[in-house]
Enzyme design. Structure first.
Site, PDB file in Angstrom:
ATOM      1  N   HIS A   1      80.891   8.563 -40.316  1.00 34.16           N
ATOM      2  CA  HIS A   1      81.065   9.689 -38.766  1.00 34.16           C
ATOM      3  C   HIS A   1      79.289  10.787 -38.520  1.00 34.16           C
ATOM      4  O   HIS A   1      78.607  10.654 -38.263  1.00 34.16           O
ATOM      5  CB  HIS A   1      82.339   9.970 -38.271  1.00 34.16           C
ATOM      6  CG  HIS A   1      81.881  10.974 -36.720  1.00 34.16           C
ATOM      7  ND1 HIS A   1      82.879  10.492 -35.670  1.00 34.16           N
ATOM      8  CD2 HIS A   1      81.550  11.973 -36.783  1.00 34.16           C
ATOM      9  CE1 HIS A   1      82.275  11.283 -35.085  1.00 34.16           C
ATOM     10  NE2 HIS A   1      81.433  11.910 -35.378  1.00 34.16           N
ATOM     11  N   GLU A   2      79.807  11.739 -40.588  1.00 27.45           N
ATOM     12  CA  GLU A   2      78.941  12.801 -40.198  1.00 27.45           C
ATOM     13  C   GLU A   2      77.554  12.194 -41.074  1.00 27.45           C
ATOM     14  O   GLU A   2      76.565  12.771 -40.427  1.00 27.45           O
ATOM     15  CB  GLU A   2      79.562  13.603 -41.512  1.00 27.45           C
ATOM     16  CG  GLU A   2      80.863  14.663 -40.377  1.00 27.45           C
ATOM     17  CD  GLU A   2      80.785  14.760 -39.685  1.00 27.45           C
ATOM     18  OE1 GLU A   2      80.043  15.217 -38.453  1.00 27.45           O
ATOM     19  OE2 GLU A   2      81.949  15.018 -38.925  1.00 27.45           O
TER      20      GLU A   2
ATOM     21  N   CYS B   1      84.078  14.009 -31.711  1.00 26.56           N
ATOM     22  CA  CYS B   1      83.144  14.716 -31.469  1.00 26.56           C
ATOM     23  C   CYS B   1      83.169  15.964 -31.608  1.00 26.56           C
ATOM     24  O   CYS B   1      83.191  15.894 -30.064  1.00 26.56           O
ATOM     25  CB  CYS B   1      81.855  13.613 -31.900  1.00 26.56           C
ATOM     26  SG  CYS B   1      80.776  14.389 -32.476  1.00 26.56           S
ATOM     27  N   LEU B   2      82.881  16.415 -32.569  1.00 22.41           N
ATOM     28  CA  LEU B   2      82.656  18.418 -31.642  1.00 22.41           C
ATOM     29  C   LEU B   2      81.834  18.229 -30.711  1.00 22.41           C
ATOM     30  O   LEU B   2      81.226  19.270 -30.094  1.00 22.41           O
ATOM     31  CB  LEU B   2      82.242  19.227 -32.800  1.00 22.41           C
ATOM     32  CG  LEU B   2      83.680  19.010 -33.813  1.00 22.41           C
ATOM     33  CD1 LEU B   2      83.230  20.714 -34.881  1.00 22.41           C
ATOM     34  CD2 LEU B   2      84.981  19.695 -32.631  1.00 22.41           C
TER      35      LEU B   2
ATOM     36  N   GLN C   1      74.895  18.473 -35.887  1.00 16.67           N
ATOM     37  CA  GLN C   1      75.039  19.118 -34.836  1.00 16.67           C
ATOM     38  C   GLN C   1      74.500  20.443 -34.740  1.00 16.67           C
ATOM     39  O   GLN C   1      75.248  20.733 -33.245  1.00 16.67           O
ATOM     40  CB  GLN C   1      76.742  19.474 -35.345  1.00 16.67           C
ATOM     41  CG  GLN C   1      76.772  17.539 -35.116  1.00 16.67           C
ATOM     42  CD  GLN C   1      78.480  17.316 -35.191  1.00 16.67           C
ATOM     43  OE1 GLN C   1      78.822  17.021 -36.714  1.00 16.67           O
ATOM     44  NE2 GLN C   1      78.988  17.174 -34.277  1.00 16.67           N
TER      45      GLN C   1
ATOM     46  N   GLY D   1      84.982  17.903 -39.525  1.00 23.34           N
ATOM     47  CA  GLY D   1      83.814  17.665 -40.602  1.00 23.34           C
ATOM     48  C   GLY D   1      82.709  18.166 -39.612  1.00 23.34           C
ATOM     49  O   GLY D   1      82.712  18.178 -38.522  1.00 23.34           O
TER      50      GLY D   1
ATOM     51  N   HIS E   1      75.255  10.439 -37.858  1.00 29.17           N
ATOM     52  CA  HIS E   1      74.772  12.275 -37.446  1.00 29.17           C
ATOM     53  C   HIS E   1      73.502  12.228 -37.969  1.00 29.17           C
ATOM     54  O   HIS E   1      72.666  12.599 -37.321  1.00 29.17           O
ATOM     55  CB  HIS E   1      75.497  13.701 -36.957  1.00 29.17           C
ATOM     56  CG  HIS E   1      76.527  13.843 -36.600  1.00 29.17           C
ATOM     57  ND1 HIS E   1      76.231  13.640 -34.970  1.00 29.17           N
ATOM     58  CD2 HIS E   1      77.907  13.622 -36.753  1.00 29.17           C
ATOM     59  CE1 HIS E   1      77.864  13.472 -33.976  1.00 29.17           C
ATOM     60  NE2 HIS E   1      78.518  13.541 -35.468  1.00 29.17           N
TER      61      HIS E   1
HETATM   62 ZN   LIG Z   1      80.867  13.627 -34.761  1.00 34.25          ZN
END
Ligand SMILES: [Zn+2]
Length: 165
Positions: free
Chosen positions: A132-133, A90-91, A50, A45, A136
């Protein structure tokens, strides 16, 4: 085009994204680049925040084969049910995993990459990923759900690592 992913504790990750006004060619290009960036990472995701693009847009693919792309533009949670706990990563927070509690089942309304409104019911992994996304887009990271002590330790570690680069 592969985009640069912002890393915690970058303050730009705290930006609250604005609604997408129109799904035009700029947005379509952004969706394409975000899928490319997510698959290359690799991740399941990615939120526009991000990659320093502050409009309400997320891309997801939780399939093993990476052949079930899901794009949510202006997503809104209509309903939440139950609870699930899962170890998230998370990235934007590399090499860090912690157990987070979220709603198990959600009903979401959004637009797709053609600008069409649709609803999706998600549970377990997909539900966790969407929540989660969506966090962000509101400048929230999964680590914000942790205790203050854990957050402090993580921040120290992340600042140290970014100085090494
Ligand atoms: Zn994330």
């Amino acid at each position: 085009m592969i985009l640069e992913i912002l890393k915690y504790p970058d303050k730009r990750l705290r930006t609250i994204a604005s609604p997408v006004q129109e799904v035009n060619s700029e947005i379509k290009k952004q969706v394409k680049d975000m899928f490319e960036t997510m698959y290359a990472a690799p991740g399941i995701g990615l939120a526009a925040t991000q990659v320093n693009f502050h409009q309400r847009l997320i891309v997801i693919d939780i399939s093993d084969e990476g052949n079930e792309p899901l794009c949510l533009i202006n997503p809104e949670i209509m309903q939440k049910n139950g609870e699930i706990e899962y170890e998230e990563g998370c990235l934007s927070v590399p090499n860090y995993y912690e157990s987070i509690k979220r709603a198990n089942e959600i009903k979401v309304s959004a637009q797709n990459e053609l600008g069409q409104t649709f609803e999706i019911e998600a549970k377990e992994m997909l539900s966790i990923c969407i929540q989660h996304e969506m966090d962000h887009l509101n400048g929230i990271l999964f680590v914000d759900h942790l205790s203050k002590l854990k957050q402090k330790r993580l921040k120290k570690k992340a600042v140290k690592q970014s100085k090494k680069l």
